[in-house]
Enzyme design. Structure first.
Site: not given
Ligand code: ITT
Length: 191
Positions: A68-69, A149, A172
């Site tokens: 969960d971010s 994204f 990244k």
């Protein structure tokens, strides 16, 4: 080959997690098993990642990893936070959600923000481990770049000048919140 379920319906997250996991696993998506997403009723990243792992783990007899971010922007009370995905849904796209956030940030001097990732690994014996990874940065003035994204095109990690959306994917992925969370997880379990 050992299997692991990567408990997410977000393709960007799935790709990053798949690369961070050991090659020994066959990576399974919930979509391929026709498993839907759970309701995210938690109030924190940690509780939502545990909730996701517990939910997905009920469908399989092999390990599960859930994430969960989200993006937290200091000058707007750490928003969108746990509502990061829901904000994009509300506005119809990430592009529109980013436009909305940049507008909110227009007169803000403090552009500090962080990406956070709560990861939960649940083994086949249903024992779980949770960790948190965080990366600090600032919010750009414009939407920049088309790599990555989600909110990548407005987040500039500290000590960089490019947004996550401008950085090559492999770069990244070696510095972000998910990578940091994985580094912590790998100290505790061979994964
Ligand atoms: P699942 O619940 O199925 O995993 P989700 O997209 O709903 O998918 P979250 O609830 O964790 O996932 O929401 C996280 C949001 O934050 C989502 O909109 C992501 O696109 C965004 N986000 C998370 N990590 C990101 C990253 O590395 N780069 C850009 N955006 C990110």
């Amino acid at each position: 080959m050992k299997k692991i379920l990567i408990g997410t319906h977000n393709q960007g997250k799935f790709r990053e997690i798949a690369v961070l996991l050991s090659k020994k696993y066959k990576k399974i998506s919930p979509k391929s098993l026709k498993i839907k997403s759970p309701k995210e009723t938690g109030k924190t990243f940690g509780s939502n990642s545990k909730l996701k792992a517990n939910y997905f783990s009920k469908f399989v007899n092999f390990p599960v990893i859930s994430d969960d971010s989200g993006l937290c922007i200091k000058s707007i009370k750490n928003k969108p936070g746990i509502y990061s995905a829901r904000l994009a849904k509300k506005y119809g796209s990430f592009f529109k959600a980013m436009q909305y956030l940049l507008k909110k940030m227009k007169n803000k001097k403090n552009r500090s923000a962080y990406f956070i990732c709560a990861l939960t690994y649940k083994d086949k014996k249903k024992k779980s481990i949770s960790v948190i990874g965080k990366i600090n940065g600032t919010i750009s003035n414009k939407i920049r770049g088309n790599k990555g994204f989600g909110y990548d095109p407005i987040f500039i990690p500290n000590s960089y000048t490019k947004t996550f959306g401008e950085l090559p994917k492999y770069k990244k992925m070696k510095i972000d919140h998910r990578f940091i969370a994985f580094r912590k997880l790998k100290k505790r379990v061979r994964i």
